[in-house]
Motif scaffolding. Structure first.
Motif, PDB file in Angstrom:
ATOM      1  N   LYS A 206       0.825  -1.206   0.000  1.00  0.00           N
ATOM      2  CA  LYS A 206       0.000   0.000   0.000  1.00  0.00           C
ATOM      3  C   LYS A 206       0.861   1.259   0.000  1.00  0.00           C
ATOM      4  CE  LYS A 206      -4.169  -1.943   2.064  1.00  0.00           C
ATOM      5  NZ  LYS A 206      -5.120  -1.913   3.207  1.00  0.00           N
ATOM      6  N   LEU A 207       2.008   1.201   0.657  1.00  0.00           N
ATOM      7  CA  LEU A 207       2.904   2.351   0.650  1.00  0.00           C
ATOM      8  C   LEU A 207       3.422   2.603  -0.765  1.00  0.00           C
ATOM      9  CD1 LEU A 207       4.466   4.519   2.230  1.00  0.00           C
ATOM     10  CD2 LEU A 207       6.254   2.815   2.636  1.00  0.00           C
ATOM     11  N   ALA A 208       3.770   1.543  -1.469  1.00  0.00           N
ATOM     12  CA  ALA A 208       4.300   1.677  -2.833  1.00  0.00           C
ATOM     13  C   ALA A 208       3.237   2.175  -3.809  1.00  0.00           C
ATOM     14  CB  ALA A 208       4.857   0.339  -3.310  1.00  0.00           C
ATOM     15  N   GLU A 209       1.975   1.916  -3.495  1.00  0.00           N
ATOM     16  CA  GLU A 209       0.891   2.290  -4.413  1.00  0.00           C
ATOM     17  C   GLU A 209       0.327   3.684  -4.134  1.00  0.00           C
ATOM     18  OE1 GLU A 209      -1.851  -0.875  -3.853  1.00  0.00           O
ATOM     19  OE2 GLU A 209      -0.793  -2.255  -5.208  1.00  0.00           O
ATOM     20  N   LEU A 210       0.850   4.389  -3.151  1.00  0.00           N
ATOM     21  CA  LEU A 210       0.352   5.735  -2.865  1.00  0.00           C
ATOM     22  C   LEU A 210       0.614   6.663  -4.051  1.00  0.00           C
ATOM     23  CD1 LEU A 210       1.464   6.422   0.836  1.00  0.00           C
ATOM     24  CD2 LEU A 210      -0.862   6.090   0.006  1.00  0.00           C
ATOM     25  N   PRO A 211      -0.304   7.563  -4.330  1.00  0.00           N
ATOM     26  CA  PRO A 211      -0.075   8.553  -5.392  1.00  0.00           C
ATOM     27  C   PRO A 211       1.138   9.414  -5.067  1.00  0.00           C
ATOM     28  CG  PRO A 211      -2.375   8.533  -4.692  1.00  0.00           C
ATOM     29  CD  PRO A 211      -1.629   7.707  -3.703  1.00  0.00           C
ATOM     30  N   ASP A 212       1.801   9.897  -6.108  1.00  0.00           N
ATOM     31  CA  ASP A 212       3.010  10.701  -5.911  1.00  0.00           C
ATOM     32  C   ASP A 212       2.753  11.904  -5.016  1.00  0.00           C
ATOM     33  OD1 ASP A 212       4.274   8.927  -7.532  1.00  0.00           O
ATOM     34  OD2 ASP A 212       4.400  10.248  -9.283  1.00  0.00           O
ATOM     35  N   ALA A 213       1.608  12.549  -5.192  1.00  0.00           N
ATOM     36  CA  ALA A 213       1.293  13.734  -4.393  1.00  0.00           C
ATOM     37  C   ALA A 213       1.210  13.394  -2.910  1.00  0.00           C
ATOM     38  CB  ALA A 213      -0.025  14.353  -4.863  1.00  0.00           C
ATOM     39  N   LYS A 214       0.666  12.213  -2.598  1.00  0.00           N
ATOM     40  CA  LYS A 214       0.553  11.796  -1.202  1.00  0.00           C
ATOM     41  C   LYS A 214       1.926  11.456  -0.619  1.00  0.00           C
ATOM     42  CE  LYS A 214      -2.569  11.592   0.857  1.00  0.00           C
ATOM     43  NZ  LYS A 214      -3.145  12.541   1.847  1.00  0.00           N
ATOM     44  N   VAL A 215       2.795  10.869  -1.442  1.00  0.00           N
ATOM     45  CA  VAL A 215       4.157  10.559  -0.993  1.00  0.00           C
ATOM     46  C   VAL A 215       4.911  11.842  -0.660  1.00  0.00           C
ATOM     47  CG1 VAL A 215       6.388   9.582  -1.667  1.00  0.00           C
ATOM     48  CG2 VAL A 215       4.269   8.390  -2.256  1.00  0.00           C
ATOM     49  N   VAL A 216       4.751  12.856  -1.520  1.00  0.00           N
ATOM     50  CA  VAL A 216       5.398  14.149  -1.265  1.00  0.00           C
ATOM     51  C   VAL A 216       4.865  14.750   0.028  1.00  0.00           C
ATOM     52  CG1 VAL A 216       5.629  16.528  -2.084  1.00  0.00           C
ATOM     53  CG2 VAL A 216       5.871  14.621  -3.695  1.00  0.00           C
ATOM     54  N   GLU A 217       3.568  14.640   0.250  1.00  0.00           N
ATOM     55  CA  GLU A 217       2.964  15.155   1.478  1.00  0.00           C
ATOM     56  C   GLU A 217       3.534  14.434   2.715  1.00  0.00           C
ATOM     57  OE1 GLU A 217      -1.371  15.056   3.716  1.00  0.00           O
ATOM     58  OE2 GLU A 217      -1.323  15.064   1.511  1.00  0.00           O
ATOM     59  N   LEU A 218       3.658  13.116   2.619  1.00  0.00           N
ATOM     60  CA  LEU A 218       4.221  12.346   3.729  1.00  0.00           C
ATOM     61  C   LEU A 218       5.678  12.717   3.989  1.00  0.00           C
ATOM     62  CD1 LEU A 218       2.778   8.752   3.114  1.00  0.00           C
ATOM     63  CD2 LEU A 218       2.065  10.424   4.825  1.00  0.00           C
ATOM     64  N   HIS A 219       6.389  13.004   2.914  1.00  0.00           N
ATOM     65  CA  HIS A 219       7.788  13.423   3.067  1.00  0.00           C
ATOM     66  C   HIS A 219       7.865  14.766   3.788  1.00  0.00           C
ATOM     67  CE1 HIS A 219      11.917  14.446   2.181  1.00  0.00           C
ATOM     68  NE2 HIS A 219      11.517  15.525   1.521  1.00  0.00           N
ATOM     69  N   ARG A 220       7.026  15.692   3.400  1.00  0.00           N
ATOM     70  CA  ARG A 220       7.097  17.034   3.970  1.00  0.00           C
ATOM     71  C   ARG A 220       6.620  17.095   5.411  1.00  0.00           C
ATOM     72  NH1 ARG A 220       5.113  20.518  -1.368  1.00  0.00           N
ATOM     73  NH2 ARG A 220       7.162  20.486  -2.405  1.00  0.00           N
ATOM     74  N   ASN A 221       5.668  16.232   5.786  1.00  0.00           N
ATOM     75  CA  ASN A 221       5.209  16.270   7.182  1.00  0.00           C
ATOM     76  C   ASN A 221       5.982  15.308   8.087  1.00  0.00           C
ATOM     77  OD1 ASN A 221       4.119  13.688   6.778  1.00  0.00           O
ATOM     78  ND2 ASN A 221       2.031  14.448   6.489  1.00  0.00           N
ATOM     79  N   GLY A 222       7.020  14.652   7.539  1.00  0.00           N
ATOM     80  CA  GLY A 222       7.894  13.816   8.350  1.00  0.00           C
ATOM     81  C   GLY A 222       7.455  12.379   8.525  1.00  0.00           C
ATOM     82  N   LEU A 223       6.278  12.023   8.033  1.00  0.00           N
ATOM     83  CA  LEU A 223       5.779  10.666   8.241  1.00  0.00           C
ATOM     84  C   LEU A 223       6.549   9.636   7.413  1.00  0.00           C
ATOM     85  CD1 LEU A 223       1.897  11.059   8.447  1.00  0.00           C
ATOM     86  CD2 LEU A 223       3.498  10.531  10.289  1.00  0.00           C
ATOM     87  N   LEU A 224       7.029  10.044   6.253  1.00  0.00           N
ATOM     88  CA  LEU A 224       7.764   9.102   5.418  1.00  0.00           C
ATOM     89  C   LEU A 224       9.064   8.669   6.096  1.00  0.00           C
ATOM     90  CD1 LEU A 224       7.285   7.766   2.675  1.00  0.00           C
ATOM     91  CD2 LEU A 224       8.743   9.523   1.656  1.00  0.00           C
ATOM     92  N   SER A 225       9.745   9.624   6.721  1.00  0.00           N
ATOM     93  CA  SER A 225      10.990   9.274   7.420  1.00  0.00           C
ATOM     94  C   SER A 225      10.700   8.397   8.637  1.00  0.00           C
ATOM     95  CB  SER A 225      11.747  10.533   7.842  1.00  0.00           C
ATOM     96  OG  SER A 225      10.982  11.307   8.759  1.00  0.00           O
TER      97      SER A 225
END
Length: 248
Positions: A206-225
């Motif tokens: 499910k993480l790999a299938e997230l839309p690019d915009a959502k991945v960028v959002e997760l990166h910016r709010n720190g959740l991706l890290s």
């Protein structure tokens, strides 16, 4: 007022009732976690904790009846068996990082009434380190908190703030449905099988299938890290299995 894991009997500090109370700070608190195989971990601790402990998520509280996702919380795993902490040996902590949950002991912030937001600094009255004759004074002769108690309160307030930040981060992960039930299995050198379940980990698909915009959002709010540190930490499950085998 509920009693969290690790604590015996939480009592709100009162400047009059406890004006003579002192704390023997040299008394180690490690034995309190010898029988706990996991501890709550705030997201701000992930960077250090992921080097030593598996970081997993568990469901907490009651399951909602409105169809929404149940709340989850992160834990640092310290043992693969109930009642076993592989980071406590001979009364000493053997890890490099000590979770804040343990460092705050024997104090805690607690809500006095479940129906209000009133919180108070509490202490575990069952901890033998408290005395009226020895140790660091909690209150001065003027009834005001000493510097020692004021510093403890500041630590507790920061802990509560980070706990709230952690709650919001976990809520976001749940809303994105990025966590799934997981199971860890291992076979020790003596043939004994370890089977650990009841925890959640990131759903890679499910993480790999997230839309690019959502991945960028997760990166910016720190959740991706945070998710990446969680993923890295899961490699420590095998290390714990090795420790468990050596201990056996």
């Amino acid at each position: 007022m509920s009693t969290p894991p690790l604590y015996g009997n939480l009592v709100p500090l009162d400047r009059e009732a406890h004006k003579h109370l002192r704390l023997k700070t040299e008394l180690p608190t490690v034995d309190r976690v010898a029988g706990l195989n996991s501890l709550f971990l705030a997201v701000v601790e992930f960077a250090e904790a992921c080097k030593e402990f598996p970081i997993v998520f568990v469901r907490v509280g009651e399951a909602p009846t409105d169809g929404s996702k149940q709340a989850v919380a992160p834990l640092a795993v310290m043992g693969l068996r109930a009642g076993s902490n592989l980071f406590v040996k001979d009364g000493k902590w053997t890890g490099n990082y000590v979770p804040a949950y343990l460092r705050r002991y024997p104090f805690a912030m607690a809500r006095l009434d479940q129906d209000t937001d009133t919180v108070a600094v509490c202490y575990d009255s069952e901890w033998p380190g408290f005395s009226v004759t020895e140790g660091q004074a909690l209150f001065g002769t003027d009834g005001e908190p000493t510097e020692f108690l004021s510093n403890a309160r500041t630590f507790l307030e920061n802990f509560e703030q980070e706990s709230e930040r952690t709650r919001h981060a976990c809520q976001a992960l749940q809303e994105l449905d990025l966590l799934q039930d997981m199971r860890f299995e291992a076979t020790l050198g003596n043939g004994e099988k370890l089977d650990v379940d009841g925890f959640l980990a990131v759903d890679e698909k499910k993480l790999a299938e997230l839309p690019d915009a959502k991945v960028v959002e997760l990166h910016r709010n720190g959740l991706l890290s945070l998710l990446e540190m969680h993923r890295i930490s899961m490699g420590n499950m095998n290390r714990l299995a090795v420790q468990q085998a050596n201990q056996a």
